[in-house]
Design an enzyme around this catalytic site. Structure first.
Site, PDB file in Angstrom:
ATOM      1  CB  CYS A   1      -1.090   0.068   1.353  1.00  0.00           C
ATOM      2  SG  CYS A   1      -1.801   1.351   1.616  1.00  0.00           S
TER       3      CYS A   1
ATOM      4  CB  CYS B   1      -4.189  14.157   2.092  1.00  0.00           C
ATOM      5  SG  CYS B   1      -5.876  13.611   1.388  1.00  0.00           S
TER       6      CYS B   1
ATOM      7  CB  CYS C   1      -8.331  10.620   7.092  1.00  0.00           C
ATOM      8  SG  CYS C   1      -6.887   9.973   6.352  1.00  0.00           S
TER       9      CYS C   1
ATOM     10  CB  CYS D   1      -4.380   5.949   7.163  1.00  0.00           C
ATOM     11  SG  CYS D   1      -4.951   4.689   5.699  1.00  0.00           S
TER      12      CYS D   1
END
Ligand code: SAH
Length: 351
Positions: A108, A115, A122, A336
């Protein structure tokens, strides 16, 4: 005159050949050098033993050779999952994960440093976007992990930090290079790109008519709820997103995967499951349920096992293909982007 060096590992085979011609070299050298970079995956010019010393010197002068440095690795004692923290040339760090399955090794990768999509649950987006990764930096996550374990990497998912569609040109170049027969030669079918739903880019990718799998982060069964969890929904309405996924299937024949992170009390009711079934009715698709991985900066909680199973059963009763994402590396887990985040905070504390 520009003295910016060329990132040779980000160039396609044709571009490397053209570049060598500009340096006054025969074109065929391009293939040799491309293979050194992408098949043998060398980390220094001097490992290119069948390239003359003078050409190696010329390359050193004009190019950079992107090679990620392994800064930290966490290895799961349960299932061998490995989380890598890589250091980039500009001092930024990114995360990649190796998952070992019976059918092969899956990596991954991150597509950006940080981001800017702002999904509420997230960790990767908490500090915003720093920059997109270059093709070389996406490829090298896979190369370095392959070399680290001494095994073939058979699958790649672009599901780490970042929004791949927000780095579209580099993503496309990366896909072409990853699947080039002079490099790792991965089959397009073994590659999945996950997006939060940037509609024009999904359509553009569909028009490329590749055989890669599109994973769409849906996370809600209606526009109102999706807007609460994902700011990108303010730009693209949920039905527009679904239509783009239908278009992707029509153009590529590839079944779309919907990712649905179950957030306790937010999107995990029977009513949500019913509404979701209606939303995607008749589509050739698959739903991957992910119990949300709580991050300390937000107060979302994971749905409990009974709720997850009830949600799954409801979808199955409505004839939908559904799986619950197997939790990999639970002992090294963190959502993540958390490994990177911890690393950055630690650096700041030291400062
Ligand atoms: N930007 C892309 C790819 C990166 S995120 C995208 O949005 O798809 C990969 C997947 O993990 C997405 O479905 C994302 O919504 C999900 N995700 C991110 N943080 C999560 C968390 N804390 N718990 C569960 N899923 C999460």
């Amino acid at each position: 005159m520009s003295c910016e060096k060329v990132d040779l590992k980000s160039l396609s085979l044709n571009q490397v050949c053209d570049f060598l011609q500009e340096l006054g070299e025969p074109k065929f050298r391009g293939k040799q050098i491309y293979q050194w970079l992408h098949k043998k995956q060398v980390d220094s010019w001097d490992e290119m033993t069948n390239v003359s010393k003078s050409l190696r010197e010329k390359l050193k002068e004009n190019c950079t050779l992107t090679s990620l440095k392994k800064e930290a690795v966490q290895i799961s004692k349960i299932d061998g999952t490995r989380k890598y923290l890589f250091l980039l040339e500009d001092g930024n760090v990114i995360e990649s994960v190796l998952m070992r399955y019976k059918h092969g090794n899956s990596v991954c990768i991150s597509s950006q440093v940080g981001c800017r999509m702002g999904c509420r649950f997230c960790a990767s987006t908490l500090d915003g976007l720093v920059r997109g990764l270059r093709p070389s930096e996406m490829l090298d996550q896979i190369y370095q992990i392959g070399k680290d374990i001494g095994e073939r990497i058979s699958n790649v998912v672009v599901m780490g930090t970042g929004e791949p569609m927000d780095n579209y040109d580099n993503l496309l170049q990366f896909i072409h290079m990853l699947t080039d027969e002079n490099g790792l030669n991965m089959s397009q079918r073994n590659l999945t790109v996950s997006t939060c739903g940037i509609v024009p880019r999904i359509r553009q990718l569909a028009d490329e008519k590749l055989s890669i799998t599109l994973a769409l982060s849906l996370h809600a069964s209606n526009q109102e709820k999706r807007k609460e969890l994902m700011p990108v929904a303010n730009s693209f309405e949920i039905h527009e997103v679904i239509d783009a996924c239908k278009y992707y299937f029509e153009q590529t024949g590839r079944r779309v995967t919907f990712e649905y992170s179950l957030v306790g009390g937010v999107n995990d009711s029977e009513e949500d499951a019913k509404e979701l079934s209606i939303l995607i009715k008749g589509m050739n698709c698959h739903i991957n349920l992910i119990p949300v991985n709580p991050i300390k900066e937000r107060d979302y909680v994971s749905s409990n096992t009974q709720v997850v199973n009830a949600f799954k059963n409801k979808l199955e009763k409505n004839g939908i293909n559904v799986t619950i994402r197997r939790e990999m590396g639970r002992d090294i887990d963190g959502a993540c982007g958390q490994l990177r985040k911890r690393y950055i905070s630690a650096e700041r504390t030291v400062d």
